[in-house]
Write a protein that holds these residues in place. Sequence first.
Motif, short mmCIF file in Angstrom:
data_model
loop_
_atom_site.label_atom_id
_atom_site.label_comp_id
_atom_site.label_asym_id
_atom_site.label_seq_id
_atom_site.Cartn_x
_atom_site.Cartn_y
_atom_site.Cartn_z
N ASN A 127 -5.37 -1.16 -0.57
CA ASN A 127 -5.51 0.03 -1.07
C ASN A 127 -6.11 -0.04 -3.01
O ASN A 127 -6.39 -1.27 -3.22
CB ASN A 127 -4.47 1.08 -2.30
CG ASN A 127 -4.09 1.32 -0.89
OD1 ASN A 127 -4.56 1.43 -0.04
ND2 ASN A 127 -2.66 2.04 -0.85
N GLN A 147 2.05 1.76 -3.45
CA GLN A 147 1.19 2.31 -4.37
C GLN A 147 1.43 3.62 -4.51
O GLN A 147 1.07 4.72 -5.69
CB GLN A 147 0.00 0.99 -3.60
CG GLN A 147 -1.23 1.42 -5.13
CD GLN A 147 -2.29 2.33 -4.94
OE1 GLN A 147 -2.30 2.74 -3.79
NE2 GLN A 147 -2.47 3.13 -5.77
N PHE A 148 0.68 3.84 -3.44
CA PHE A 148 0.78 5.64 -2.51
C PHE A 148 1.96 6.53 -3.30
O PHE A 148 1.35 7.18 -4.03
CB PHE A 148 -0.17 5.50 -1.24
CG PHE A 148 0.37 7.51 -1.18
CD1 PHE A 148 -1.37 8.03 -1.56
CD2 PHE A 148 0.55 8.41 -0.46
CE1 PHE A 148 -2.09 8.68 -1.78
CE2 PHE A 148 0.06 9.33 0.14
CZ PHE A 148 -1.48 9.70 -0.91
N LYS A 149 3.01 5.87 -2.85
CA LYS A 149 4.33 6.63 -3.07
C LYS A 149 3.84 6.91 -4.50
O LYS A 149 4.89 7.68 -5.55
CB LYS A 149 5.37 5.80 -2.74
CG LYS A 149 6.54 6.75 -2.81
CD LYS A 149 8.06 6.43 -2.46
CE LYS A 149 8.91 6.63 -2.61
NZ LYS A 149 9.94 6.13 -2.19
N ASN A 180 0.81 -0.86 -0.43
CA ASN A 180 -0.34 -0.13 0.24
C ASN A 180 0.88 1.22 0.39
O ASN A 180 0.64 2.36 -0.86
CB ASN A 180 -1.56 -0.22 0.89
CG ASN A 180 -2.00 -1.22 1.34
OD1 ASN A 180 -2.44 -1.14 0.14
ND2 ASN A 180 -2.77 -1.48 2.36
N GLU A 181 1.63 1.47 0.81
CA GLU A 181 2.71 3.08 1.25
C GLU A 181 3.59 2.79 -0.64
O GLU A 181 3.56 3.66 -0.90
CB GLU A 181 3.86 2.43 2.16
CG GLU A 181 3.28 2.62 3.78
CD GLU A 181 4.65 1.50 4.11
OE1 GLU A 181 5.38 1.52 4.36
OE2 GLU A 181 4.38 1.93 5.51
N TYR A 199 7.39 -2.44 -5.81
CA TYR A 199 6.41 -2.41 -5.72
C TYR A 199 5.68 -3.76 -6.35
O TYR A 199 4.52 -4.78 -5.58
CB TYR A 199 5.29 -1.39 -6.37
CG TYR A 199 3.73 -1.40 -5.99
CD1 TYR A 199 3.20 -1.55 -5.19
CD2 TYR A 199 3.48 -2.06 -8.08
CE1 TYR A 199 1.58 -1.77 -5.59
CE2 TYR A 199 2.21 -1.58 -7.61
CZ TYR A 199 1.26 -1.73 -6.46
OH TYR A 199 -0.52 -1.66 -7.17
N GLN A 204 0.27 8.77 -6.12
CA GLN A 204 -0.31 9.38 -5.68
C GLN A 204 -2.14 9.45 -4.86
O GLN A 204 -1.83 10.95 -5.24
CB GLN A 204 0.23 11.16 -6.32
CG GLN A 204 1.62 11.11 -5.69
CD GLN A 204 2.70 11.31 -4.54
OE1 GLN A 204 1.69 11.83 -3.99
NE2 GLN A 204 3.62 10.20 -4.01
N ASP A 205 -2.16 8.48 -4.91
CA ASP A 205 -3.82 8.53 -5.21
C ASP A 205 -4.30 6.93 -5.07
O ASP A 205 -3.38 5.92 -5.31
CB ASP A 205 -4.21 8.52 -6.50
CG ASP A 205 -6.03 8.63 -5.99
OD1 ASP A 205 -6.58 7.90 -5.36
OD2 ASP A 205 -6.18 9.69 -7.64
N THR A 206 -4.88 6.55 -3.33
CA THR A 206 -4.92 5.33 -3.54
C THR A 206 -5.53 4.23 -4.04
O THR A 206 -5.08 2.91 -4.17
CB THR A 206 -5.72 5.09 -1.75
OG1 THR A 206 -6.78 5.64 -1.84
CG2 THR A 206 -4.46 5.57 -0.52
N SER A 207 -6.53 5.42 -5.06
CA SER A 207 -7.91 4.18 -5.68
C SER A 207 -7.21 4.45 -7.07
O SER A 207 -7.65 3.47 -7.89
CB SER A 207 -8.99 5.00 -5.74
OG SER A 207 -8.35 6.36 -6.30
N LYS A 208 -5.28 4.40 -7.33
CA LYS A 208 -5.29 4.72 -8.91
C LYS A 208 -4.29 3.39 -9.23
O LYS A 208 -3.60 3.00 -8.26
CB LYS A 208 -4.41 5.77 -9.36
CG LYS A 208 -3.83 6.38 -10.94
CD LYS A 208 -2.92 7.71 -10.88
CE LYS A 208 -2.75 7.69 -12.36
NZ LYS A 208 -2.07 8.93 -12.27
#
Length: 355
Positions: free
Chosen positions: A294, A145-147, A142-143, A264, A150-154
């Motif tokens: 995420n 993916q967000f890094k 999750n970390e 990732y 820049q969007d948890t749903s992308k």
Amino acid sequence: MKMNLKSVIAISLLPQILLVKWLGSHTDWIENYYSTGIYPFISKIFRFVFGWVPFSVGDIIYLTLGILAITYVYRNRRRIWTNKLLFMRDIVMVLAIAYFTFHFMWGFNYYREPLQTKLQLTETKDYEELVGFTRRLIKKTNELQFKIAQDTSKIVTTPYSQKEMVEKSINGYAKISKKYAFLTYEKPSAKTSLFSSTLTYMGYAGYLNPFTNEAQINGLLPNFRFPVVTGHEIGHQLGYSAENETNFIGYLVTVNNNDDYFKYVAYAYALGYCLNDVRRGDKEVFNALLKELNGGVKMNFQEMSNFWDSYENPMEPVFKAIFNSFLKANNQAKGIRSYNAVVSLLVAYHRDNPL
């Protein structure tokens, strides 16, 4: 009556099989004299000879042999029909030659010392430990993916070409070999298969050609899986035959890459296997863990599912059954399920090397 050479070669198949099984029961011999003895020399020679060629030489050889075999049968169909025993003798002769060549070139690695012994890992089947490890994997995945997104749903889209990903995988081996010298990779020979469509319909992500020592990657794979498959097939090149071991090596090389996209991909790859094992143990726990993922990570998993579903066909289970039998015949008792056995290696490794 004096036997000709073809008959002698054909008859040699049975003693060859018995000899291989006997030698295979002496793991230390295989490890010391073959896997770390003559095999690295054989492998480097073939990687040097074929590694610079931009296409798969092994695929061309397979295609050529296939065409020649079909042509031979067609042109000699009448003689074959009237001399069935001689034709069967010729088939067994070819199998005897292939069996010998396969084991000399690579196949004896199926009987080498287990990777867990080399890494001094203690594997366990503790379900609670698995669940705890899976939670940590979810956090890391999750970390990253967000890094990246820049969007948890992308969804994460790896921006590299296949050539760049192969090069980065080779760099990953250069890095990990500083810690584990046995993963030193010289004279690279990794390339996409000319038969990637065929591989996909068969359900395969890649393979090692044991006769040319080329690491073949399915060129149709989404980038979300390409790096770990590259690492996996190179692991086969280095003499590790067990699928759980090369799954682990593919993960280890990819996760130790300096690139966040590769990290990732590696964490998500390991997470997929761990979630499968969690689900087999307790579906409620699995569903609870799935909710922690995420949305973007789920989309990447769905991307892979959609890819394989789009190539699903009635013959795939047949190819899988054949490969399953092949693995079982080559000292992998779990057959195709040995891929999933990577989970215990992951848990054991990260017990001493925290995420």
